[in-house]
Design a protein around this motif. Structure first.
Motif, PDB file in Angstrom:
ATOM      1  N   ILE A  51       8.157   4.269  -8.281  1.00 14.93           N
ATOM      2  CA  ILE A  51       7.075   3.265  -8.333  1.00 14.93           C
ATOM      3  C   ILE A  51       5.909   3.831  -7.911  1.00 14.93           C
ATOM      4  O   ILE A  51       5.835   4.284  -6.887  1.00 14.93           O
ATOM      5  CB  ILE A  51       7.712   1.994  -7.651  1.00 14.93           C
ATOM      6  CG1 ILE A  51       9.002   1.568  -8.257  1.00 14.93           C
ATOM      7  CG2 ILE A  51       6.483   0.845  -7.891  1.00 14.93           C
ATOM      8  CD1 ILE A  51       9.180   1.186  -9.641  1.00 14.93           C
ATOM      9  N   ARG A  52       4.944   3.681  -8.783  1.00 15.24           N
ATOM     10  CA  ARG A  52       3.518   4.590  -8.396  1.00 15.24           C
ATOM     11  C   ARG A  52       2.439   3.197  -8.427  1.00 15.24           C
ATOM     12  O   ARG A  52       2.718   2.347  -8.722  1.00 15.24           O
ATOM     13  CB  ARG A  52       3.031   5.394  -9.571  1.00 15.24           C
ATOM     14  CG  ARG A  52       4.107   6.529  -9.725  1.00 15.24           C
ATOM     15  CD  ARG A  52       3.758   7.443 -10.688  1.00 15.24           C
ATOM     16  NE  ARG A  52       4.959   8.441 -11.152  1.00 15.24           N
ATOM     17  CZ  ARG A  52       5.411   9.365 -10.505  1.00 15.24           C
ATOM     18  NH1 ARG A  52       4.526   9.732  -9.369  1.00 15.24           N
ATOM     19  NH2 ARG A  52       6.202  10.107 -10.742  1.00 15.24           N
ATOM     20  N   ALA A  53       1.380   3.651  -7.841  1.00 14.17           N
ATOM     21  CA  ALA A  53       0.330   2.828  -7.691  1.00 14.17           C
ATOM     22  C   ALA A  53      -0.102   2.361  -9.123  1.00 14.17           C
ATOM     23  O   ALA A  53      -0.064   2.864 -10.213  1.00 14.17           O
ATOM     24  CB  ALA A  53      -0.921   3.499  -7.086  1.00 14.17           C
TER      25      ALA A  53
ATOM     26  N   VAL B 251       0.902  -1.234   0.114  1.00 13.29           N
ATOM     27  CA  VAL B 251       0.008  -0.084   0.046  1.00 13.29           C
ATOM     28  C   VAL B 251       0.750   1.130   0.005  1.00 13.29           C
ATOM     29  O   VAL B 251       1.815   1.450   0.845  1.00 13.29           O
ATOM     30  CB  VAL B 251      -0.733  -0.055   1.036  1.00 13.29           C
ATOM     31  CG1 VAL B 251      -1.780   1.186   1.072  1.00 13.29           C
ATOM     32  CG2 VAL B 251      -1.807  -1.261   1.155  1.00 13.29           C
ATOM     33  N   LEU B 252       0.831   1.919  -1.245  1.00 15.99           N
ATOM     34  CA  LEU B 252       1.356   3.157  -1.377  1.00 15.99           C
ATOM     35  C   LEU B 252       1.014   4.398  -0.387  1.00 15.99           C
ATOM     36  O   LEU B 252      -0.207   4.707  -0.506  1.00 15.99           O
ATOM     37  CB  LEU B 252       1.725   3.584  -2.713  1.00 15.99           C
ATOM     38  CG  LEU B 252       2.436   4.640  -3.207  1.00 15.99           C
ATOM     39  CD1 LEU B 252       4.044   4.239  -2.995  1.00 15.99           C
ATOM     40  CD2 LEU B 252       2.182   4.937  -4.846  1.00 15.99           C
ATOM     41  N   ARG B 253       1.888   4.993   0.469  1.00 17.22           N
ATOM     42  CA  ARG B 253       1.383   6.117   1.425  1.00 17.22           C
ATOM     43  C   ARG B 253       1.468   7.410   0.786  1.00 17.22           C
ATOM     44  O   ARG B 253       1.196   8.297   1.148  1.00 17.22           O
ATOM     45  CB  ARG B 253       2.119   5.828   2.839  1.00 17.22           C
ATOM     46  CG  ARG B 253       1.328   4.687   3.306  1.00 17.22           C
ATOM     47  CD  ARG B 253       1.988   4.688   4.848  1.00 17.22           C
ATOM     48  NE  ARG B 253       1.115   3.737   5.503  1.00 17.22           N
ATOM     49  CZ  ARG B 253       1.458   2.429   5.684  1.00 17.22           C
ATOM     50  NH1 ARG B 253       2.617   2.098   4.944  1.00 17.22           N
ATOM     51  NH2 ARG B 253       0.957   1.708   6.397  1.00 17.22           N
ATOM     52  N   GLY B 254       2.083   7.458  -0.283  1.00 17.65           N
ATOM     53  CA  GLY B 254       2.478   8.826  -1.003  1.00 17.65           C
ATOM     54  C   GLY B 254       2.060   8.790  -2.370  1.00 17.65           C
ATOM     55  O   GLY B 254       1.570   7.933  -3.070  1.00 17.65           O
TER      56      GLY B 254
ATOM     57  N   GLN C 156      -3.439   3.925  -1.636  1.00 12.67           N
ATOM     58  CA  GLN C 156      -3.903   3.904  -0.013  1.00 12.67           C
ATOM     59  C   GLN C 156      -5.493   4.343  -0.212  1.00 12.67           C
ATOM     60  O   GLN C 156      -5.729   5.250  -0.880  1.00 12.67           O
ATOM     61  CB  GLN C 156      -3.256   4.842   0.876  1.00 12.67           C
ATOM     62  CG  GLN C 156      -3.495   4.723   2.415  1.00 12.67           C
ATOM     63  CD  GLN C 156      -2.673   5.676   3.251  1.00 12.67           C
ATOM     64  OE1 GLN C 156      -2.170   6.766   2.837  1.00 12.67           O
ATOM     65  NE2 GLN C 156      -2.526   5.288   4.685  1.00 12.67           N
ATOM     66  N   ALA C 157      -6.183   3.623   0.578  1.00 14.23           N
ATOM     67  CA  ALA C 157      -7.607   3.751   0.126  1.00 14.23           C
ATOM     68  C   ALA C 157      -8.129   5.080   1.122  1.00 14.23           C
ATOM     69  O   ALA C 157      -7.409   5.442   2.099  1.00 14.23           O
ATOM     70  CB  ALA C 157      -8.401   2.666   0.915  1.00 14.23           C
TER      71      ALA C 157
END
Length: 74
Positions: free
Chosen positions: A55-57, A8-11, A73-74
């Motif tokens: 690296i991106r979502a 889960v990406l936080r940025g 991130q949701a």
């Protein structure tokens, strides 16, 4: 066997070497950089040689038979 991990990406993005460490594939950022230099890492099915590639979502990283799916991130 392909072990799949969801990260889960936080940025907006994460550096590739940091992602390998955070996902538990590399023990350290330095080891992550070595895996990249040694040609062990691909992003979205293409070899990636930039240690700090953003690296991106939605992207998928594969290294040492393990796959990391990067999600927002949701």
């Amino acid at each position: 066997m392909n072990d799949s991990i969801e990260f889960v990406l936080r940025g907006e993005h994460v550096a590739l070497c940091d992602l390998l460490k955070l996902a538990g594939i590399a023990d350290s950022g330095g080891q992550g950089k070595m895996l990249i230099v040694d040609g062990e890492v691909s992003v979205d099915g293409r070899p990636e040689s930039r240690k700090t590639a953003k690296i991106r979502a939605g992207q998928t990283v594969t290294c040492l038979g393990r796959t990391v799916r990067v999600v927002a991130q949701a």
